[in-house]
Structure formats: structure tokens, C-alpha cells
Enzyme design. Structure first.
Site, PDB file in Angstrom:
ATOM      1  N   TYR A  18       0.758  -1.232   0.044  1.00 24.67           N
ATOM      2  CA  TYR A  18       0.013  -0.093   0.026  1.00 24.67           C
ATOM      3  C   TYR A  18       0.836   1.193  -0.103  1.00 24.67           C
ATOM      4  O   TYR A  18       1.667   1.396   1.076  1.00 24.67           O
ATOM      5  CB  TYR A  18      -0.860   0.021   1.304  1.00 24.67           C
ATOM      6  CG  TYR A  18      -1.846   1.101   1.476  1.00 24.67           C
ATOM      7  CD1 TYR A  18      -2.741   1.550   0.386  1.00 24.67           C
ATOM      8  CD2 TYR A  18      -1.813   1.715   2.556  1.00 24.67           C
ATOM      9  CE1 TYR A  18      -3.750   2.483   0.570  1.00 24.67           C
ATOM     10  CE2 TYR A  18      -2.866   3.016   2.899  1.00 24.67           C
ATOM     11  CZ  TYR A  18      -3.782   2.884   1.646  1.00 24.67           C
ATOM     12  OH  TYR A  18      -4.646   4.075   1.836  1.00 24.67           O
ATOM     13  N   TYR A 172     -11.597  -5.195   7.115  1.00 31.35           N
ATOM     14  CA  TYR A 172     -10.335  -5.030   7.699  1.00 31.35           C
ATOM     15  C   TYR A 172     -10.855  -3.729   8.638  1.00 31.35           C
ATOM     16  O   TYR A 172     -10.011  -3.683   9.828  1.00 31.35           O
ATOM     17  CB  TYR A 172      -9.611  -4.446   6.356  1.00 31.35           C
ATOM     18  CG  TYR A 172      -8.272  -3.647   7.176  1.00 31.35           C
ATOM     19  CD1 TYR A 172      -7.080  -4.582   7.223  1.00 31.35           C
ATOM     20  CD2 TYR A 172      -8.213  -2.436   7.391  1.00 31.35           C
ATOM     21  CE1 TYR A 172      -6.010  -4.108   8.016  1.00 31.35           C
ATOM     22  CE2 TYR A 172      -7.034  -1.931   7.914  1.00 31.35           C
ATOM     23  CZ  TYR A 172      -5.893  -2.650   8.136  1.00 31.35           C
ATOM     24  OH  TYR A 172      -4.813  -2.362   8.574  1.00 31.35           O
ATOM     25  N   HIS A 173     -11.164  -2.632   8.177  1.00 32.09           N
ATOM     26  CA  HIS A 173     -11.496  -1.456   9.190  1.00 32.09           C
ATOM     27  C   HIS A 173     -12.386  -1.807  10.335  1.00 32.09           C
ATOM     28  O   HIS A 173     -12.269  -1.070  11.351  1.00 32.09           O
ATOM     29  CB  HIS A 173     -11.909  -0.245   8.432  1.00 32.09           C
ATOM     30  CG  HIS A 173     -11.129  -0.118   7.152  1.00 32.09           C
ATOM     31  ND1 HIS A 173     -11.335  -0.628   5.973  1.00 32.09           N
ATOM     32  CD2 HIS A 173      -9.910   0.398   6.879  1.00 32.09           C
ATOM     33  CE1 HIS A 173     -10.359  -0.268   4.954  1.00 32.09           C
ATOM     34  NE2 HIS A 173      -9.767   0.505   5.540  1.00 32.09           N
ATOM     35  N   LYS A 542     -11.117  16.407  16.327  1.00 36.74           N
ATOM     36  CA  LYS A 542     -10.552  15.686  15.321  1.00 36.74           C
ATOM     37  C   LYS A 542     -10.370  16.552  14.103  1.00 36.74           C
ATOM     38  O   LYS A 542     -11.180  16.708  13.533  1.00 36.74           O
ATOM     39  CB  LYS A 542     -11.024  14.368  15.054  1.00 36.74           C
ATOM     40  CG  LYS A 542     -10.600  13.152  15.819  1.00 36.74           C
ATOM     41  CD  LYS A 542     -10.719  12.010  15.169  1.00 36.74           C
ATOM     42  CE  LYS A 542      -9.884  11.705  13.987  1.00 36.74           C
ATOM     43  NZ  LYS A 542      -8.538  11.585  14.190  1.00 36.74           N
ATOM     44  N   ASP A 546      -8.422  13.299   8.473  1.00 33.58           N
ATOM     45  CA  ASP A 546      -8.183  11.915   9.074  1.00 33.58           C
ATOM     46  C   ASP A 546      -9.423  11.656   9.798  1.00 33.58           C
ATOM     47  O   ASP A 546     -10.090  12.177  10.778  1.00 33.58           O
ATOM     48  CB  ASP A 546      -6.985  11.923   9.814  1.00 33.58           C
ATOM     49  CG  ASP A 546      -7.079  10.971  10.712  1.00 33.58           C
ATOM     50  OD1 ASP A 546      -7.312   9.654  10.466  1.00 33.58           O
ATOM     51  OD2 ASP A 546      -6.734  11.142  11.985  1.00 33.58           O
ATOM     52  N   HIS A 548      -9.734   8.451  11.374  1.00 37.29           N
ATOM     53  CA  HIS A 548      -9.593   7.298  12.119  1.00 37.29           C
ATOM     54  C   HIS A 548      -9.813   8.032  13.509  1.00 37.29           C
ATOM     55  O   HIS A 548      -9.034   8.415  14.276  1.00 37.29           O
ATOM     56  CB  HIS A 548      -8.133   6.942  12.044  1.00 37.29           C
ATOM     57  CG  HIS A 548      -7.823   6.012  10.663  1.00 37.29           C
ATOM     58  ND1 HIS A 548      -7.372   6.669   9.571  1.00 37.29           N
ATOM     59  CD2 HIS A 548      -7.983   4.637  10.357  1.00 37.29           C
ATOM     60  CE1 HIS A 548      -7.481   6.056   8.650  1.00 37.29           C
ATOM     61  NE2 HIS A 548      -7.789   4.666   9.144  1.00 37.29           N
TER      62      HIS A 548
END
Lengths: 668, 335
Positions: A18, A172-173, A542, A546, A548
Site C-alpha cells: 500500500y 479490515y477497518h 479531530k 483524518d 480514524h
């Protein structure tokens, strides 16, 4: 066949890294090097502005350009990204979601320029918006509009680019957000069901062709360190997907029911402490998705050993690629049939996961399906709860993490001796260069053609026509990523997803040392409240693009549990908004969470704006993947504390925060 | 922060200076006994603010998960587009165990941070089960002095909207299609009939139509059973279908709110006065319990007294302070 189970060697999986950063030209060079090293597919990482539909000159893109991936703002940059790489020979995976229709349009347009017929293109667009709402946070539009883009891309490629994987349903996440294996299975499946149902509802695919759509669905899966369970999880996926394809969609061709998946192994479990141990973790996790011949990944990308420290360098990524190559080419793994068929242990554990995941699938479907469960926050809340439980187990030692909460003594590591050189840094000049390049692009293109293309895009967005067609035309016309997304924002609006934190029920230990610590923190806060007259109020922000949010969420929940009044606004909040909230809410403390590496741009900006608003005395702390040199600099600029993944003991952080509010109060 | 002059502060609040409004809200949240007098002083100074008399206090309540935060956000933006300023108080429950809270409303709202005419404040309930936050009554008065419309958003069905009646000019109940229990509460008269009813999440026309019809039926049943017709009998509560995510029905909602505000013109002062009486008595009885109330002559006597004193210029907080002193003195006299 001389030995039992031995047969012709299997073809290895596709090996990817990646990657992408700074600029299209720099990333192109990186791709060529990686291919020369024996990598067999490309995996494009886009930067956050590209993923969330902003041009480099947008205020929200500040500090994010070229950080976590490559910026692609228009066809010129897509062209440069694949310069000298014939697209008919590439297998390109693009991690792109809200703007997937746009980036695929740019890719198709570049192929057309190269004289390549789009129908031969091979690769994958991630295109899974549900997990963006739940965990990754690069969504733009409300769920209905997003699903429409998803299905537009799918119905387009099924007909026009038949070898393309139009979607990678991402479990995945979900695991990165804290999902247990059961939850990972269940929520990935309900997402796939939601997408397939939506494709069906478009009426664009004849009943007889629906098997083709099901057959093109692929998955992007995680593999954690409990690798035996993870191995069983992959086998459970195979079984459950076959069941869904057959029972729900009546697919008769077994090939179209095959569970096709790619993997990035777990990044969440990679540690900042003794980071060299991560190599062993990565290899064990890779075994989970390769050992079963009957449930083997079709493509694998491995993280680098130093990901928890910052952006990996080419050498770090090469080390991970070599791990794959050793397993595939040196070892004898690919010479055998399935190793676990008939294993009582593996089959029992697999069955257990199948049953528990299926029950949760039914639960979500009963609640109206994946989209509904996103909008009500049901799934998000479950994930937040699981993640809180995981962190608690690490904090109180129930779950061992070597080098973190056990066996922490270490000789000095030569690998991290010079820590600041052990990661890649992106030239801060990239931001300004990209803005200038964009301005040039806008001057040089045919503005009448751009206007016309954008008008057509807007018109199509108001109908139910496939958005791929006007998007490809817009790509050729020189439209930019920001223009494409803003046009659609005007028509469809934007969406702020539930944070899942407000309702999350978190178990706190009733007795023992952990409970005592919590009680102590609570009574300190209580005492502080009595002296201040008002309960300490903590703003968790935040900034940047981003998405996450796990760290911010867990801090918010923990702070609530020790007794703070916590204002949490979710992801993607601009510095201006953070300061406005701090002012209106009358907070005593501000915490900023940034994982994209843009902390040096964003944190000082928030601090400066606070001073401008007369809030300079409100203490600010920051958390994220922040290298020590940067942390030092932030502290010098007045940030009260900086936390990184090694600070896993949330109670200690809470204790610091209470101290900060206390000493600020004493100073007034 | 050094104590500042309440008169100056009040002036700044009335000119909608955000820093001053925020400071004033910090003060009304302050529970220290030594702050009570300053709060009373501040509210007295804000009592006759020009905005307050002409403004509109809108309560938005309903069960969890019906999209109130998103609706509040869309409503506030639309009211701003009509040129009026808006202050929002979003009340969130506190954890019983830790006393802490997660104030999540801002996450569902998207506002222009540079807009001087919009102010959002989250308030924790601070453990007051079923009630508005301790400071919410005062906070509404602070915001009402600064902004044209004040929206008070609370969660709950059954109990908490009784509190909202004390503080809002117009009580708006928000439900979503399929909120059966709310219909039951209405029918059974457990819930007072609000001034305006909103069916949010009305994204599907058919579902929305059915929900509106169900609600209409429930109102008829409630009336037939002799339920108190909300605040007054001349007002027929409108039922409005909205989709906060799509932005539909919002103009109708604003029109209905404006209509109700005009309808109240003649009775508004009395309605607000009634709310203040209830608030003053509430404050006092929370502090001193039934013993306090009966020592000072019982509910009816206190109510009459409150009406008189408020007419004479007292504010609910200062009145409560005075009643407290009297009670404590009386206690001192009894052997």
C-alpha cells in the site's frame, strides 16, 4: 503423486504494498521500484483531500496534501501517476471510497488516452462506504446518495470493465475499530447484502446476470494476532458467503459464489514499543490468511514494522514484501492441498464463528439492514464497546502484548537508535507546490468544457442516471477532484455519521486495583468540581481530514467514565470549528487527535486560533502517531502533553488531564 | 477568571458577544453557593432585555434516536437564513455512576463557525433524573437575552417535557414513524399535548402519511378522553412531517412555530410568568423538600406569594434565595 496431498504448486497470491505519497511523480517512481522488486500488483494510497473530495487549495486540505497518500486532483496527475506503466498490464487496487466513481473515471480516461480499451482493465476500487461511516471516516454524502454512487460504479463495471472488482467490502477497518471475529464476519456480510440489495433495486441488471454481480464482489479482510482463530474466521467467511450467495441471491454457479478476498494484516496490534517485534506479528498474521488452501487470500499487502512510529520508508516496505516472497517461493506451502480439512479443532471453531456471525447478521437485518444500522448508530456503538473492552484488557494485563504490558525490558535496539531517521517524512513544501500546480492547471484547461461537464454532472445527479458516464466526460474535460465533489455536495448534501460514543455501554471493573484507580480518579474530579463550581468540561476534537476516530472515541468514553463532561464532535472538524466550540461550550481542556501525520500543521494552528479568541489559557493536549522530535516541538509551542500509541494506560492519561485542569484552576 | 461587573456582562450578553454569553453560561452553571447571588444579579439584569420580550423560546423534545440533533441543526440554519439569530441549549444525560457525560449533539450539527448569530451550548443533566439540566432554565434566559430564537433540545417522553413547558413558549414533540409508545402515552394522557408535533425521518411518503394519520388519531382519542388540551383550547396542534437529512418540511415547521408565537402574543407574558412561578417553587422544593414548603405555608400559599413577588420585580432565583433565608430563619426559631 508420491506424497499424500502433494500436487502441482499453486499460483501465489498477488503481492502488493500500500503506497503513495507526496506527488504523482514521486509515487510513480515508487511504483516502478516496487514492481522491479517483484511486487505483482499496485495498491494506490490516495491522500485524504483526494479521498474526501477536496482540492489542495481548500482550507480543509491544509496540512494533509500528500501525507497519507498521493494527491490526484485531475487527469494530469492520474496520467503522471501511471507514466510508463501500461494500464492493460497492471492490476491496480485503489483505496478509494466516497470519490471512487471519480477516481475510476480518471483511471478509465487515462487508459483511453493510452489507447487501452477499458474493458481489459483489471484491478479493484474499494468503494465500500458503510465502513467509512463506521470506522474510516472518509465519507462525504448521506447514505442514500453514497449507495447510489456505489451501485453506479458496480453496474458500470459489470458491463463495461468485466474484470474489474468494483467493490472491496472491508471487514479490515471493522477489526481496526475493535470488532471481534464474529462482528467482523457479521458486519462485512450485512454490508455486502446491503450493496447487493441496492444493486438489485436499480433494476439495471437483468435477473439472469445477477450471478455476475455476486461473482465480482470481493472483500478486504483483516488478520489479527490470534491467528488460529483468524484462520477459522477466513474459513467461516467462505462458508457464510456461499450461503448468502446461494440462499439470498439464488446463484447457481459455484465459481460465482466463491469468497474472493484480499488482506492487509492488522495494524492496530502493531506496537510502538520494541517495534522490531512487529515483524513476527506480521508474519504470524499472514499465516492465518495463507495456510488454508480452501480459504486463501487472493492478494496480500503487509504493513511495515515501524507503522506505529510514522510513515514507513521504502526499505521498511521491502522487508514486508520479502516476508511474503519467502512464504510463497521458498517454503513448500503452495505444494499442498488444504491442510485443515477434517481437523476437528479447526472445523469446530469455524462452525462456532459461522453460527455466532449468522445470528448477528439476522439481528442487523431485523433492524432494517446495514444502512439503517449505520444511521441509528447500532453497529458503531457495538464496535466502540468492543474496542473499549479490548483496551481495558490490555490496560489491566488480561491480554498480553509483549513489550507493552509484559516483558518490557529491552536492550537498546540498533533499529531505532536513530528514531527520527527510522521513518519517512513528507516534504512540507508539497502543500504549496500542489496549490501552485493546481492554479496552473486551472489556467491552462478549457474552462468552457469544464463548465459544461460540471453542468452535465449536476444534471445527472438529479436524475437516476449512472454517474460514471458524466464523470468520465468530466475527467477528460479537466475537472478537478474538488469540483467534482462540490458539485455533488450541492445536490446531495453532506453527512455527519453517528459517533457511537454517547450510548456506548462500557463495563468498568467493580472491584480490584483497576476499580480503585477509577474511584480515585472520580473522587479527584468530584473534588475539583466542588472547588470550580462546574464539572470539568473536556473538548475532544479531530481536526483535519483524518477519519480514524478510535483513539478519540476511547479517550472520550474514558473521560466520561471518570467524570468529565465531554464534548465530542466527531471527525473532520476544522480548527475554526474547534475554537468556536471551545468558546461556546466553555471548556476547561482541549484534546486533539490526529493520525494522518498532519499534527505539525494543525495543532499549532488550533493553539494560535485559541489565543486569538482569548482562550489561550485553556490547556491543549494532542494524541496520534507523533514522532518524538515533533512532540518535542509541540511541547515547546505550548502544547501541555503529547500522547502516542505507547501510552496505552488510559487511566494515566486521565490522571494527567485532571492535573492539568486543576493547575489551570489554581492559576486563575 | 476575575469576577466582572454583572451590569457590564449583561450589556455584552445583550449584544450577543459570544465570549460574554459563554462566560454568563459558565456562571449560571456554577453550583457554588457563593455564586448564586451573582447568578441572580445577572438574570435580573437580563430580565428586560429587548430580545427577551420579543423572542421565541422553542422546546424540542422526544424519544432518543428520532433525529432531534439533526433537526435542531437544520432548523437553526434555516432560521438563520431568514435573518434571525439563534441560540441552542442541547441537554444530554449524565452518567449516574461517574457524573460525567458525553455531549454528542454537536457531532450531528454542521454550522458555520464564523457565524456570530448562532450559539450552541451543551448542558449535562448532572444526574437530575427526568429533569432539565440544573442550569438549563437560567441558560435559556441568558440566550434569550442575546438571540431572537432559543431552541431547547431535550430527550425524553413522559416526564421531562413537563420541565420544558416551564421554559419554552412553544413545546414541539418530535417522533419518528412507528413510535407506538409515544402514541400510547398521548392517548392515555400520561403526556401533555404539545403545541406542535413533528414526524421526523419522514423519508418515505407512504410511511410518513401513515405516521401523521396515527398521530392525528391519537390526538383525537386524547381529546375525547378529556386530556388537557396543552396550554390552551384555541390552538389546534399542527402535525408536520419533516426529513432533517433531506431538509424537507423545515419551512413548514418554521411557519408553524411563527404561527404559534403570534397566537401567544396576548398570553405570552402570563405563560412565561407561570413558568417562572413553577421554576421558583421547583428550585425551592428541590433544595428544602416538603418540609420547606409546608414550613412556609404550603404550595398554594407559596404560589400566590411567588406570583406577587415576581410581579414586583423579583426573579425566580432571587426569590428562591429569599425563601431559603426565611426558611432557615424559621428553623432557627423553632425550639
Amino acid at each position: 503423486m508420491a506424497e499424500y496431498g502433494k500436487r502441482q504448486r499453486d499460483k501465489p497470491w498477488i503481492m502488493r504494498t500500500y503506497s503513495g505519497h507526496s506527488t504523482a511523480a514521486a509515487s510513480n517512481e515508487l511504483y516502478r521500484t516496487n514492481l522491479a522488486k517483484g511486487q505483482t500488483g499496485l495498491s494506490v494510497a490516495f491522500d485524504l483531500p483526494t479521498q474526501t473530495g477536496y482540492d489542495p487549495d481548500d482550507p480543509l486540505a491544509r496540512g494533509e496534501v500528500g501525507k497519507v497518500g498521493v494527491p490526484v486532483s485531475h487527469i494530469g496527475q492520474m496520467r503522471a501517476l501511471f507514466e510508463g506503466l501500461p494500464l492493460d498490464q497492471m492490476n491496480t487496487s485503489m483505496t478509494i471510497n466516497a470519490t471512487a466513481v471519480w477516481l475510476l473515471s480518471l483511471y478509465v480516461a487515462v487508459a483511453e488516452e493510452q489507447g487501452v480499451d477499458p474493458s481489459v482493465l483489471r484491478g479493484t476500487t474499494q468503494n465500500d462506504i458503510i465502513k467509512e461511516y463506521l470506522s474510516r471516516g472518509t465519507h462525504i454524502f448521506p447514505p442514500v446518495a453514497s449507495m447510489r454512487l456505489t451501485t453506479d460504479l458496480i453496474t458500470y463495471t459489470v458491463n463495461e470493465v468485466p474484470k474489474w472488482n468494483p467493490i472491496n467490502i472491508c471487514s479490515y477497518h471493522l477489526q481496526e475499530a475493535g470488532a471481534t471475529p464474529t462482528q467482523e464476519l457479521a458486519y462485512a456480510l450485512v454490508t455486502a447484502i446491503g450493496v447487493l440489495d441496492a444493486v438489485k433495486a436499480t433494476g439495471r441488471v437483468p435477473e439472469s446476470d445477477f450471478g455476475k454481480v455476486v461473482g465480482r464482489m470481493s472483500f478486504f479482510v483483516n488478520a489479527g494476532i490470534r491467528f488460529v482463530e483468524e484462520l477459522c474466521k477466513m474459513r467461516a467467511f467462505v462458508e457464510l458467503w456461499d450461503r448468502v450467495a446461494q440462499e439470498r441471491y439464488g446463484v447457481t454457479d459455484p465459481k460465482q459464489r466463491r469468497f474472493r478476498y484480499g488482506v492487509q494484516v492488522n495494524s492496530l496490534g502493531l506496537t510502538e514499543q520494541q517495534p522490531e517485534n512487529n515483524v513476527i506479528r506480521i508474519v504470524l498474521e499472514m499465516l492465518a490468511v495463507t495456510l488454508s488452501k480452501d480459504a486463501r487470500a487472493r492478494a496480500i499487502q503487509l504493513p511495515a514494522w515501524n507503522e506505529a512510529l510514522g510513515l514507513p520508508r521504502p526499505w521498511d516496505q521491502q522487508w514486508s514484501l520479502r516476508a511474503q516472497q519467502i512464504l510463497a517461493y521458498e517454503s513448500d506451502l503452495l505444494e499442498y492441498a488444504d491442510l485443515f480439512k477434517g481437523s476437528e479443532v479447526v472445523e469446530a471453531q469455524t462452525q462456532h464463528l459461522v453460527d455466532s456471525a449468522w445470528a448477528e447478521v439476522q439481528e442487523v437485518l431485523k433492524r432494517g439492514g446495514a444502512i439503517e444500522a449505520v444511521e441509528t448508530g447500532y453497529i458503531k456503538q457495538k464496535l466502540v464497546e468492543s474496542n473499549a473492552a479490548r483496551l481495558r484488557a490490555i490496560e489491566n494485563g488480561d491480554r498480553i502484548v509483549v513489550g507493552v504490558n509484559k516483558y518490557i525490558e529491552s536492550a537498546p535496539s540498533p533499529l531505532t537508535e536513530n528514531l527520527d531517521d527510522a521513518i519517512l517524512t513528507v516534504n512540507p513544501q508539497v502543500d504549496a507546490d500542489q496549490r501552485a500546480a493546481l492554479a496552473r492547471w486551472k489556467i491552462e484547461r478549457d474552462s468552457a468544457a469544464v463548465e459544461k461537464a460540471l453542468g452535465e454532472l449536476e444534471r445527472a445527479a438529479k436524475t437516476d442516471e449512472n454517474m460514471m458516464i458524466p464523470s468520465i466526460a468530466a475527467a477528460h474535460a479537466g475537472v478537478t477532484t474538488g469540483e467534482w465533489a462540490n458539485t455533488l455536495r450541492q445536490v446531495w448534501g453532506e453527512y455527519r455519521a453517528p459517533t457511537g460514543v454517547a450510548g456506548a455501554a462500557v463495563k468498568t471493573s467493580g472491584t480490584g486495583a483497576a476499580a480503585e484507580t477509577i474511584d480515585k480518579l472520580r473522587s479527584r474530579l468530584h473534588d475539583l468540581e466542588a472547588r470550580m463550581g462546574r464539572r470539568p468540561k473536556f473538548l475532544v476534537g479531530k481536526p483535519g481530514l483524518d477519519g480514524h476516530s478510535n483513539g478519540a472515541e476511547q479517550i472520550a468514553i474514558k473521560a466520561r467514565d471518570v467524570g468529565f463532561d465531554v464534548v465530542y464532535e466527531g471527525i473532520r472538524v476544522s480548527p475554526e470549528q474547534i475554537v468556536a466550540s471551545a468558546l461556546e461550550e466553555g471548556v476547561h481542556l482541549i484534546g486533539l487527535s490526529i493520525l494522518s501525520g498532519s499534527h505539525l500543521a494543525l495543532v499549532p494552528e488550533v493553539a494560535q486560533r485559541l489565543r486569538d479568541a482569548g482562550l489561550g489559557d485553556v490547556p491543549v493536549v494532542a494524541g496520534g502517531i507523533i514522532p518524538e522530535a515533533d512532540a518535542e516541538r509541540l511541547r515547546r509551542e505550548g502544547i501541555a502533553a503529547v500522547y502516542t500509541p505507547k501510552d496505552f494506560e488510559l487511566n494515566n492519561i486521565m490522571s494527567d488531564l485532571i492535573d492539568l485542569v486543576d493547575s489551570q484552576h489554581a492559576a486563575e | 477568571m476575575p469576577p466582572s461587573d454583572p451590569g457590564d456582562d449583561a450589556q455584552h450578553v445583550m449584544s450577543a458577544d459570544k465570549a460574554a454569553v459563554s462566560r454568563a453560561l459558565n456562571l449560571v452553571e456554577d453550583r457554588r453557593p457563593e455564586s448564586h447571588a451573582r447568578v441572580a444579579e445577572l438574570l435580573a439584569a437580563l430580565k428586560d432585555a429587548p430580545k427577551a420580550a420579543g423572542g421565541h423560546r422553542v422546546g424540542l423534545t422526544g424519544p432518543p434516536g428520532v433525529g432531534k440533533s439533526t433537526l435542531t441543526s437544520v432548523l437553526a440554519r434555516s432560521v438563520r437564513q431568514r435573518g434571525r439569530t439563534v441560540g441552542v441549549v442541547a441537554v444530554d444525560p449524565s452518567s449516574i455512576r461517574s457524573g460525567g457525560s458525553l455531549l454528542g449533539d454537536r457531532a450531528r450539527m454542521s454550522f458555520d463557525p464564523s457565524d456570530a448569530g448562532l450559539f450552541v451550548r451543551s448542558l449535562p443533566t448532572a444526574g437530575e433524573v427526568g429533569g432539565l439540566a440544573y442550569a438549563a432554565n437560567s441558560a435559556v434566559r441568558v440566550l434569550a437575552a442575546a438571540y431572537d430564537m432559543v431552541v431547547i433540545e431535550t430527550t425524553g417522553v413522559g416526564q421531562s417535557e413537563i420541565d420544558i413547558v416551564h421554559v419554552a413558549d412553544t413545546v414541539t414533540l418530535v417522533i419518528q414513524p412507528g413510535s407506538g409508545d409515544v402514541l400510547q402515552f398521548l392517548k392515555a394522557g400520561i403526556m401533555e399535548i404539545p403545541d406542535i408535533l413533528v414526524v421526523n425521518k419522514a423519508d418515505h411518503e407512504e410511511l410518513a402519511r401513515r405516521a401523521v394519520a396515527d398521530l392525528r388519531g391519537a390526538l383525537r382519542t386524547a381529546h375525547a378522553a378529556g386530556a388537557s388540551g396543552g396550554q390552551d383550547a384555541d390552538w389546534e396542534p399542527p402535525i408536520i412531517a419533516t426529513s432533517a437529512t433531506k431538509g424537507t418540511g423545515i419551512d413548514e415547521l418554521i411557519d408553524a412555530l411563527d404561527r404559534h408565537r403570534r397566537h401567544l402574543e396576548a398570553t405570552l407574558a402570563a405563560r412565561r410568568r407561570q413558568g417562572e412561578v413553577r421554576w421558583a417553587l421547583d428550585l425551592f422544593s428541590r433544595k428544602h423538600g416538603e418540609h420547606g414548603v409546608s414550613t412556609l405555608g404550603g404550595v398554594a400559599a407559596l404560589k400566590a406569594r411567588a406570583e406577587r413577588d415576581l410581579d414586583a420585580g423579583e426573579t425566580p432565583l432571587s426569590l428562591c434565595e429569599r425563601l431559603s433565608r426565611e426558611y432557615v430563619e424559621t428553623l432557627g426559631k423553632t425550639p
